[in-house]
Design a protein around this motif. Structure first.
Motif, PDB file in Angstrom:
ATOM      1  N   ASN A 220       0.816  -1.208   0.000  1.00 48.38           N
ATOM      2  CA  ASN A 220       0.000   0.000   0.000  1.00 48.38           C
ATOM      3  C   ASN A 220       0.854   1.265   0.000  1.00 48.38           C
ATOM      4  OD1 ASN A 220      -2.081  -1.804   0.096  1.00 48.38           O
ATOM      5  ND2 ASN A 220      -3.079  -0.910   1.877  1.00 48.38           N
ATOM      6  N   LEU A 221       1.995   1.232   0.707  1.00 56.10           N
ATOM      7  CA  LEU A 221       2.890   2.385   0.684  1.00 56.10           C
ATOM      8  C   LEU A 221       3.438   2.614  -0.723  1.00 56.10           C
ATOM      9  CD1 LEU A 221       4.889   2.022   4.032  1.00 56.10           C
ATOM     10  CD2 LEU A 221       2.912   3.462   3.558  1.00 56.10           C
ATOM     11  N   ASP A 222       3.760   1.536  -1.427  1.00 62.50           N
ATOM     12  CA  ASP A 222       4.199   1.663  -2.829  1.00 62.50           C
ATOM     13  C   ASP A 222       3.124   2.350  -3.663  1.00 62.50           C
ATOM     14  OD1 ASP A 222       6.582   0.404  -2.297  1.00 62.50           O
ATOM     15  OD2 ASP A 222       5.972  -1.543  -3.097  1.00 62.50           O
ATOM     16  N   ARG A 223       1.903   1.914  -3.490  1.00 60.39           N
ATOM     17  CA  ARG A 223       0.787   2.493  -4.247  1.00 60.39           C
ATOM     18  C   ARG A 223       0.610   3.977  -3.920  1.00 60.39           C
ATOM     19  NH1 ARG A 223      -5.493   0.206  -4.193  1.00 60.39           N
ATOM     20  NH2 ARG A 223      -6.444   1.977  -5.288  1.00 60.39           N
ATOM     21  N   ILE A 224       0.752   4.314  -2.652  1.00 63.06           N
ATOM     22  CA  ILE A 224       0.592   5.708  -2.220  1.00 63.06           C
ATOM     23  C   ILE A 224       1.680   6.589  -2.823  1.00 63.06           C
ATOM     24  CG2 ILE A 224       0.793   7.229  -0.209  1.00 63.06           C
ATOM     25  CD1 ILE A 224      -0.618   4.903   1.378  1.00 63.06           C
TER      26      ILE A 224
END
Length: 354
Positions: A220-224
């Motif tokens: 999710n951090l990658d996506r953010i």
């Protein structure tokens, strides 16, 4: 020594004076905010400058704001979100005027953090915050009058129920969409002001009572981070928040994002994981919990991390009482421990040279 060691201070109402904080070896930066303004409103320049002035009187730098809260209308994508986003942008402009170059914020619906106890008594006589997931079993905030540690007491029970239903309506997909919209509006302003925005992970990083949470894991951090290419779009890595679930490899995540120059602020603390969803906050040293604090600091040093660092939640020890997680003594011990680890890692990396 290349470490920007900081300490959180809750303003003039904090039981811990700046005169004490400046005595902690290596601490040169203060993390604070304006606390007497409703969420979503513009902070007065007078209030901001007062924090700066008090810090300067004590030879400390007001460098980090934690936090400028994000109004629920922004997270929900509600009718007045643009008004609140503009107010948010104005607050970024105003804090930058006094030299603040890092703003921490979160995108957690309704509650900034959740624990089941704030004064859990340990066998050594210390007290700390804990999260025991089984204590939530059978509770339903839509039916029961619930107030857990970390919940905003300004919300009436009916308001909490309304918000829970509203978030259920938008779900994770809506929360993702509204975060991207917020980032698109805020980051150009932050970049123009020379401010790095440090997104704090959800605490704890899993859903509670079905309320969506998205700042939870590496995927999710990658996506953010992919949502916005701005250099101002960064992370606040809280080792205790992300590290309280075993599936998060906190050292790997720190290495990855520090090398990408996407970490602007580090909250360093230890936790003892008991089982899935349950943990206790403990003293900072590695031996006290489930996280390897040496490897955490070493990952930062090896990546050349030059952002801000602070000891996060501490226990209440030596008879102290105060704001849960934010006493003086244990956080001061944590700051000294982090500083010692940092020096050791730097000298090891440089072949023994200081």
């Amino acid at each position: 020594m290349n470490i920007k060691l900081s300490f959180r201070w809750y303003g003039e109402n904090d039981t811990i004076p700046l005169q004490y904080i400046k005595q902690i070896p290596g601490v040169g930066h203060i993390v604070s905010a304006v606390y007497d303004v409703d969420v979503g409103r513009v902070w007065s320049r007078e209030s901001i400058r007062k924090i700066q002035s008090e810090c300067q009187k004590n030879s400390l730098s007001f460098s980090v704001v934690e936090s400028i809260p994000v109004h629920e209308d922004i997270k929900l994508g509600a009718e007045h979100r643009d008004e609140f986003i503009e107010n948010y942008c104005e607050n970024i402009r105003r804090v930058s005027e006094v030299g603040v170059d890092c703003v921490t914020y979160n995108f957690m619906p309704i509650f900034d953090w959740t624990r089941t106890q704030t004064e859990h008594l340990h066998s050594d006589g210390s007290q700390s915050l804990v999260m025991y997931k089984d204590e939530l079993s059978g509770l339903d905030p839509l039916k029961d009058d619930i107030s857990l540690p970390g919940w905003d007491t300004s919300y009436h029970k009916d308001e909490i129920r309304r918000l829970i239903k509203a978030y259920a309506g938008i779900g994770e997909a809506g929360l993702w969409e509204n975060l991207e919209y917020f980032l698109g509006k805020v980051m150009p302003v932050a970049e123009a002001c020379g401010v790095k925005m440090a997104l704090h992970p959800d605490d704890p990083p899993y859903s509670i009572f079905g309320i969506p949470r998205i700042v939870t894991c590496e995927e999710n951090l990658d996506r953010i981070l992919k949502m916005c290419p701005s250099k101002s779009h960064c992370l606040c890595i809280c080792t205790g928040s992300l590290g309280c679930v075993r599936s998060n490899d906190i050292v790997r995540m720190i290495k990855k994002y520090a090398e990408q120059k996407r970490i602007a602020f580090m909250h360093i603390r230890n936790v003892k994981i008991l089982n899935e969803g349950s943990f206790e906050e403990v003293a900072h040293p590695s031996e006290c919990g489930s996280l390897d604090m040496y490897e955490i600091v070493n990952a930062l040093v090896e990546a050349g991390y030059d952002g801000y660092v602070r000891p996060d939640h501490g226990r209440m020890i030596w008879g102290e009482s105060g704001k849960p997680g934010y006493g003086l003594y244990d956080r001061a011990l944590g700051a000294s421990y982090i500083k010692g680890l940092w020096e050791a890692c730097e000298k090891s990396t440089s072949g023994g040279r200081s």
